[in-house]
Write an enzyme that holds these catalytic residues in place. Sequence first.
Site, PDB file in Angstrom:
ATOM      1  N   THR A   1       2.657  -2.217   7.814  1.00  0.00           N
ATOM      2  CA  THR A   1       1.379  -1.875   7.194  1.00  0.00           C
ATOM      3  C   THR A   1       1.041  -2.820   6.041  1.00  0.00           C
ATOM      4  O   THR A   1       1.943  -3.407   5.435  1.00  0.00           O
ATOM      5  CB  THR A   1       1.466  -0.428   6.655  1.00  0.00           C
ATOM      6  OG1 THR A   1       0.378  -0.174   5.785  1.00  0.00           O
ATOM      7  CG2 THR A   1       2.745  -0.194   5.853  1.00  0.00           C
ATOM      8  N   ASP A   2      -0.245  -2.906   5.725  1.00  0.00           N
ATOM      9  CA  ASP A   2      -0.647  -3.708   4.559  1.00  0.00           C
ATOM     10  C   ASP A   2      -0.239  -3.033   3.244  1.00  0.00           C
ATOM     11  O   ASP A   2      -0.263  -3.655   2.190  1.00  0.00           O
ATOM     12  CB  ASP A   2      -2.166  -3.976   4.568  1.00  0.00           C
ATOM     13  CG  ASP A   2      -3.030  -2.720   4.507  1.00  0.00           C
ATOM     14  OD1 ASP A   2      -2.473  -1.600   4.548  1.00  0.00           O
ATOM     15  OD2 ASP A   2      -4.271  -2.860   4.413  1.00  0.00           O
ATOM     16  N   GLU A   3       0.154  -1.736   3.310  1.00  0.00           N
ATOM     17  CA  GLU A   3       0.446  -1.005   2.071  1.00  0.00           C
ATOM     18  C   GLU A   3       1.694  -1.543   1.365  1.00  0.00           C
ATOM     19  O   GLU A   3       1.896  -1.281   0.179  1.00  0.00           O
ATOM     20  CB  GLU A   3       0.559   0.497   2.358  1.00  0.00           C
ATOM     21  CG  GLU A   3      -0.722   1.007   2.995  1.00  0.00           C
ATOM     22  CD  GLU A   3      -0.873   2.520   3.055  1.00  0.00           C
ATOM     23  OE1 GLU A   3      -0.245   3.225   2.262  1.00  0.00           O
ATOM     24  OE2 GLU A   3      -1.634   2.978   3.913  1.00  0.00           O
TER      25      GLU A   3
HETATM   26  P1  NAD Z   1       1.774   8.531  13.733  1.00  0.00           P
HETATM   27  O1  NAD Z   1       2.301   9.350  12.605  1.00  0.00           O
HETATM   28  O2  NAD Z   1       0.497   8.926  14.401  1.00  0.00           O
HETATM   29  O3  NAD Z   1       2.872   8.433  14.885  1.00  0.00           O
HETATM   30  C1  NAD Z   1       4.235   8.223  14.638  1.00  0.00           C
HETATM   31  C2  NAD Z   1       5.009   8.541  15.901  1.00  0.00           C
HETATM   32  O4  NAD Z   1       6.408   8.327  15.620  1.00  0.00           O
HETATM   33  C3  NAD Z   1       4.872  10.001  16.359  1.00  0.00           C
HETATM   34  O5  NAD Z   1       4.626  10.049  17.750  1.00  0.00           O
HETATM   35  C4  NAD Z   1       6.207  10.622  16.016  1.00  0.00           C
HETATM   36  O6  NAD Z   1       6.586  11.681  16.881  1.00  0.00           O
HETATM   37  C5  NAD Z   1       7.150   9.421  16.141  1.00  0.00           C
HETATM   38  N1  NAD Z   1       8.364   9.592  15.333  1.00  0.00           N
HETATM   39  C6  NAD Z   1       8.439   9.971  14.020  1.00  0.00           C
HETATM   40  N2  NAD Z   1       9.701  10.060  13.640  1.00  0.00           N
HETATM   41  C7  NAD Z   1      10.465   9.722  14.715  1.00  0.00           C
HETATM   42  C8  NAD Z   1      11.877   9.619  14.929  1.00  0.00           C
HETATM   43  N3  NAD Z   1      12.748   9.900  13.948  1.00  0.00           N
HETATM   44  N4  NAD Z   1      12.311   9.206  16.139  1.00  0.00           N
HETATM   45  C9  NAD Z   1      11.425   8.921  17.144  1.00  0.00           C
HETATM   46  N5  NAD Z   1      10.092   9.024  16.994  1.00  0.00           N
HETATM   47  C10 NAD Z   1       9.618   9.422  15.786  1.00  0.00           C
HETATM   48  O7  NAD Z   1       1.690   7.060  13.152  1.00  0.00           O
HETATM   49  P2  NAD Z   1       0.655   5.894  13.473  1.00  0.00           P
HETATM   50  O8  NAD Z   1      -0.496   6.011  12.565  1.00  0.00           O
HETATM   51  O9  NAD Z   1       0.439   5.807  14.935  1.00  0.00           O
HETATM   52  O10 NAD Z   1       1.498   4.631  12.988  1.00  0.00           O
HETATM   53  C11 NAD Z   1       2.374   3.945  13.885  1.00  0.00           C
HETATM   54  C12 NAD Z   1       3.016   2.781  13.152  1.00  0.00           C
HETATM   55  O11 NAD Z   1       2.006   1.907  12.656  1.00  0.00           O
HETATM   56  C13 NAD Z   1       3.836   3.213  11.927  1.00  0.00           C
HETATM   57  O12 NAD Z   1       4.984   2.408  11.878  1.00  0.00           O
HETATM   58  C14 NAD Z   1       2.915   2.930  10.761  1.00  0.00           C
HETATM   59  O13 NAD Z   1       3.661   2.632   9.592  1.00  0.00           O
HETATM   60  C15 NAD Z   1       2.160   1.712  11.254  1.00  0.00           C
HETATM   61  N6  NAD Z   1       0.800   1.525  10.703  1.00  0.00           N
HETATM   62  C16 NAD Z   1      -0.105   2.566  10.720  1.00  0.00           C
HETATM   63  C17 NAD Z   1      -1.399   2.342  10.237  1.00  0.00           C
HETATM   64  C18 NAD Z   1      -2.453   3.426  10.284  1.00  0.00           C
HETATM   65  O14 NAD Z   1      -3.567   3.215   9.803  1.00  0.00           O
HETATM   66  N7  NAD Z   1      -2.188   4.588  10.877  1.00  0.00           N
HETATM   67  C19 NAD Z   1      -1.754   1.077   9.746  1.00  0.00           C
HETATM   68  C20 NAD Z   1      -0.799   0.052   9.746  1.00  0.00           C
HETATM   69  C21 NAD Z   1       0.466   0.287  10.251  1.00  0.00           C
HETATM   70  P1  TYD Z   2      -5.377   8.029   4.463  1.00  0.00           P
HETATM   71  O1  TYD Z   2      -6.176   8.229   5.699  1.00  0.00           O
HETATM   72  O2  TYD Z   2      -4.348   9.063   4.094  1.00  0.00           O
HETATM   73  O3  TYD Z   2      -4.711   6.578   4.579  1.00  0.00           O
HETATM   74  P2  TYD Z   2      -3.902   5.702   3.455  1.00  0.00           P
HETATM   75  O4  TYD Z   2      -3.607   6.553   2.289  1.00  0.00           O
HETATM   76  O5  TYD Z   2      -2.671   5.320   4.205  1.00  0.00           O
HETATM   77  O6  TYD Z   2      -4.801   4.565   3.134  1.00  0.00           O
HETATM   78  O7  TYD Z   2      -6.369   7.889   3.245  1.00  0.00           O
HETATM   79  C1  TYD Z   2      -7.397   6.915   3.232  1.00  0.00           C
HETATM   80  C2  TYD Z   2      -8.080   6.986   1.885  1.00  0.00           C
HETATM   81  O8  TYD Z   2      -8.752   8.253   1.770  1.00  0.00           O
HETATM   82  C3  TYD Z   2      -7.110   6.950   0.697  1.00  0.00           C
HETATM   83  O9  TYD Z   2      -7.729   6.230  -0.373  1.00  0.00           O
HETATM   84  C4  TYD Z   2      -6.928   8.412   0.315  1.00  0.00           C
HETATM   85  C5  TYD Z   2      -8.266   9.017   0.673  1.00  0.00           C
HETATM   86  N1  TYD Z   2      -8.231  10.438   1.108  1.00  0.00           N
HETATM   87  C6  TYD Z   2      -9.160  11.355   0.563  1.00  0.00           C
HETATM   88  O10 TYD Z   2      -9.974  10.997  -0.304  1.00  0.00           O
HETATM   89  N2  TYD Z   2      -9.124  12.650   1.009  1.00  0.00           N
HETATM   90  C7  TYD Z   2      -8.234  13.080   1.950  1.00  0.00           C
HETATM   91  O11 TYD Z   2      -8.236  14.301   2.291  1.00  0.00           O
HETATM   92  C8  TYD Z   2      -7.316  12.133   2.511  1.00  0.00           C
HETATM   93  C9  TYD Z   2      -6.330  12.549   3.559  1.00  0.00           C
HETATM   94  C10 TYD Z   2      -7.378  10.818   2.072  1.00  0.00           C
END
Ligand code: NAD
Ligand code: TYD
Length: 352
Positions: free
Chosen positions: A131-133
């Site tokens: 992630t970019d975080e």
């Molecule tokens: P998500 O929470 O929707 O899905 C995570 C999945 O991992 C789930 O299906 C869960 O069951 C599985 N999981 C969790 N713990 C596990 C374990 N111990 N063993 C096996 N499986 C397990 O997450 P997402 O948003 O789809 O993110 C996927 C990846 O992308 C993550 O690594 C996250 O850090 C990265 N990412 C997410 C975002 C975003 O905006 N959501 C952005 C950049 C990177």
């Molecule tokens: P989120 O979707 O949790 O992603 P991330 O924190 O990983 O960027 O949140 C996106 C932005 O929205 C973040 O600045 C936090 C804010 N936020 C709210 O204002 N209200 C909410 O209920 C949630 C879940 C997030």
Amino acid sequence: MKKILITGGAGFIGSHVVRQFIKNYADYQIINLDKLTYAGNLLNLTDLEDAPNYRFIKGDITDAAFISELFQTEKPDAVIHLAAESHVDRSISNPMEFVMTNVIGTVNLLNAAKESWKGDYANHRFYHVSTDEVYGSLGETGMFTETTAYDPHSPYSASKASSDHFVRAYHDTYGLDVVISNCSNNYGSHHFPEKLIPLAINNIKNNKAVPVYGKGENIRDWLWVEDHASAIDRIFHQAKAGDTYNIGGHNEWKNIDLIQLLCRIMDEKLGRESGTSAALITYVTDRAGHDLRYAIDSGKLQKELNWTPSLQFEEGLAKTVDWYLENDEWLENVTSGNYQDYYKQQYEYNEQ
Ligand code: NAD
Ligand code: TYD
């Protein structure tokens, strides 16, 4: 035939990656390994259940013995690792869960890959999705590049940063072929409604308050999830061993502006009078350690691998709203049970 182990394939982004790989590469065997936590849902993959090149295995990446055995029996050629605990707010209330899955789980996979692929690293690849975080928080200007120093602030981003460091260490120390990508915030279908966009869609649909943290001035850079999956496809196939790519849509939105846009789209789609949804906006206590701004410079990916996002945000957001409105059953399924407890704990005492 190439065998690819995709971890976290029942989650939001993972399910889109599994779908694209199955569709694009009929000659690959895709194994989806997922623990099915609250965030993992086989309903995300119902259209793929009968695909001849797809298999699901339920398992936990924190279980080292299970992971090692899985590599011995399945002998995957490559790993695309997405399994993680992914929600910042949950990491604030339960950081250890994030250390276990995101750090220990990743090292278990690296160890199994190192042992199982020994002597032939050149023909195997470990792709780590990050992630970019990990880069921390920006002020009003500037963008994250691949060389920006890591500066994570939340337990979630600290655990992802740690896993990134381990992945690079296994390349530098043992010669494992690894690739990492760091992506901005994703949005799209099958997104669990604890994250901002799907939570707001679900609440507006049900005429519930839409919680905006602090003053709503934090900025995120949003990318359509299918564009993230297409970037992963390209990087997986074309990146050099040890390389890193940032993925993002050059699409920065202040939270409150994004929510206002979403409210306008929802009013239109639900046939409500203009302003009805916006009246639900409720400012709540800010998130602890809330990063102000993320912005990704994806110039390297665009230049070197010729990748560009396919969708404009307004179009993608409208498509996303359509999906949620057409998939009541999915939404009801994921918001029943434990979701209600989580919501109460996170928001009930929170309104300013
Ligand atoms: P998500 O929470 O929707 O899905 C995570 C999945 O991992 C789930 O299906 C869960 O069951 C599985 N999981 C969790 N713990 C596990 C374990 N111990 N063993 C096996 N499986 C397990 O997450 P997402 O948003 O789809 O993110 C996927 C990846 O992308 C993550 O690594 C996250 O850090 C990265 N990412 C997410 C975002 C975003 O905006 N959501 C952005 C950049 C990177
Ligand atoms: P989120 O979707 O949790 O992603 P991330 O924190 O990983 O960027 O949140 C996106 C932005 O929205 C973040 O600045 C936090 C804010 N936020 C709210 O204002 N209200 C909410 O209920 C949630 C879940 C997030």
